[in-house]
Design a protein around this motif. Structure first.
Motif, PDB file in Angstrom:
ATOM      1  N   TYR A 134       0.836  -1.192   0.000  1.00 17.14           N
ATOM      2  CA  TYR A 134       0.000   0.000   0.000  1.00 17.14           C
ATOM      3  C   TYR A 134       0.876   1.250   0.000  1.00 17.14           C
ATOM      4  O   TYR A 134       1.894   1.296   0.691  1.00 17.14           O
ATOM      5  N   CYS A 135       0.435   2.262  -0.749  1.00 21.46           N
ATOM      6  CA  CYS A 135       1.083   3.569  -0.773  1.00 21.46           C
ATOM      7  C   CYS A 135       0.016   4.643  -0.653  1.00 21.46           C
ATOM      8  O   CYS A 135      -1.083   4.495  -1.193  1.00 21.46           O
ATOM      9  N   TRP A 136       0.340   5.737   0.005  1.00 20.88           N
ATOM     10  CA  TRP A 136      -0.573   6.866   0.105  1.00 20.88           C
ATOM     11  C   TRP A 136      -0.570   7.635  -1.208  1.00 20.88           C
ATOM     12  O   TRP A 136       0.489   7.921  -1.770  1.00 20.88           O
ATOM     13  N   ILE A 137      -1.749   7.974  -1.709  1.00 18.38           N
ATOM     14  CA  ILE A 137      -1.881   8.811  -2.898  1.00 18.38           C
ATOM     15  C   ILE A 137      -2.034  10.246  -2.409  1.00 18.38           C
ATOM     16  O   ILE A 137      -3.088  10.632  -1.900  1.00 18.38           O
ATOM     17  N   LYS A 138      -1.005  11.011  -2.561  1.00 16.78           N
ATOM     18  CA  LYS A 138      -1.004  12.394  -2.084  1.00 16.78           C
ATOM     19  C   LYS A 138      -1.890  13.281  -2.947  1.00 16.78           C
ATOM     20  O   LYS A 138      -2.593  14.147  -2.440  1.00 16.78           O
ATOM     21  N   ASP A 139      -1.863  13.080  -4.262  1.00 15.64           N
ATOM     22  CA  ASP A 139      -2.626  13.905  -5.190  1.00 15.64           C
ATOM     23  C   ASP A 139      -3.101  13.021  -6.344  1.00 15.64           C
ATOM     24  O   ASP A 139      -2.330  12.685  -7.233  1.00 15.64           O
ATOM     25  N   MET A 140      -4.379  12.650  -6.297  1.00 16.39           N
ATOM     26  CA  MET A 140      -4.943  11.738  -7.303  1.00 16.39           C
ATOM     27  C   MET A 140      -4.847  12.327  -8.711  1.00 16.39           C
ATOM     28  O   MET A 140      -4.519  11.622  -9.663  1.00 16.39           O
ATOM     29  N   SER A 141      -5.139  13.616  -8.851  1.00 18.91           N
ATOM     30  CA  SER A 141      -5.087  14.254 -10.164  1.00 18.91           C
ATOM     31  C   SER A 141      -3.685  14.177 -10.754  1.00 18.91           C
ATOM     32  O   SER A 141      -3.511  13.856 -11.926  1.00 18.91           O
ATOM     33  N   ARG A 142      -2.701  14.421  -9.930  1.00 21.48           N
ATOM     34  CA  ARG A 142      -1.317  14.373 -10.396  1.00 21.48           C
ATOM     35  C   ARG A 142      -0.915  12.942 -10.780  1.00 21.48           C
ATOM     36  O   ARG A 142      -0.232  12.716 -11.768  1.00 21.48           O
ATOM     37  N   LEU A 143      -1.358  11.980  -9.989  1.00 22.89           N
ATOM     38  CA  LEU A 143      -1.042  10.579 -10.269  1.00 22.89           C
ATOM     39  C   LEU A 143      -1.611  10.141 -11.613  1.00 22.89           C
ATOM     40  O   LEU A 143      -0.962   9.437 -12.377  1.00 22.89           O
TER      41      LEU A 143
END
Length: 176
Positions: free
Chosen positions: A113-122
């Protein structure tokens, strides 16, 4: 002195949540950049590695919500690439304390698991080449150019379906 730089336990879910709660000022890949996860939220009775089916128990204990997305390999123009898909787990209620996580799978049964800091950027490269910010629906990963369009979709149209971007093929009721 040997310093642990990455988690070597089965608690990557807890470390991902901790990284969202306490963003590192430097060296985000090191567990020493964060407080130990056991001091951040209530993990009593939680088994690691975290199964998607156990996330509701964690949410209930900590009055938070979690969405989990995954990856899928896709053959594009003769090359294998990875695309973000999901949600693999979608929280029924989005709470003030909310986390979006990415579940990586190596096809050998190992997950991380990894934290998604910014979904739009990903997802921006996967969605278009323009580089403009996208407003993404957590429930189905459809994207919109404006926030009002997103809100209208979330209130009236979203059925929280599993989708693979950017082609938009839907798979109803995809829960792992």
């Amino acid at each position: 002195m040997c310093e642990t730089t990455r988690n070597d336990d089965q608690a990557c879910f807890a470390w991902a949540i901790t990284s969202a709660l306490y963003p590192a000022q430097a060296n985000p890949q090191r567990t020493t950049s964060y407080p130990h996860y056991s001091r951040t939220l209530d993990y009593d009775g939680i088994q690691f590695p975290m199964k998607l089916t156990d996330i509701p128990k964690f949410e209930s204990k900590n009055h938070c919500s979690v969405n989990v997305y995954g990856t899928e390999s896709v053959l594009k123009d003769g090359k294998w690439t990875w695309e973000i898909v999901g949600p693999l787990y979608y929280s029924p209620i989005k709470r003030r304390l909310h986390f979006n996580l990415l579940l990586l799978d190596d096809d050998l049964g190992n997950n991380h698991y990894c934290w998604i800091k910014d979904m739009s950027r990903l997802l921006s490269q996967q969605l278009s080449k323009t580089g403009h910010r996208k407003f993404l629906c957590d429930g189905c990963l459809q994207y919109f150019s404006t926030l009002p369009h997103l809100h209208r979709h979330q209130q009236h149209d979203c059925n929280h379906v599993y989708t693979s971007l950017p082609n938009g093929d839907f798979k109803m009721d995809k829960m792992v």
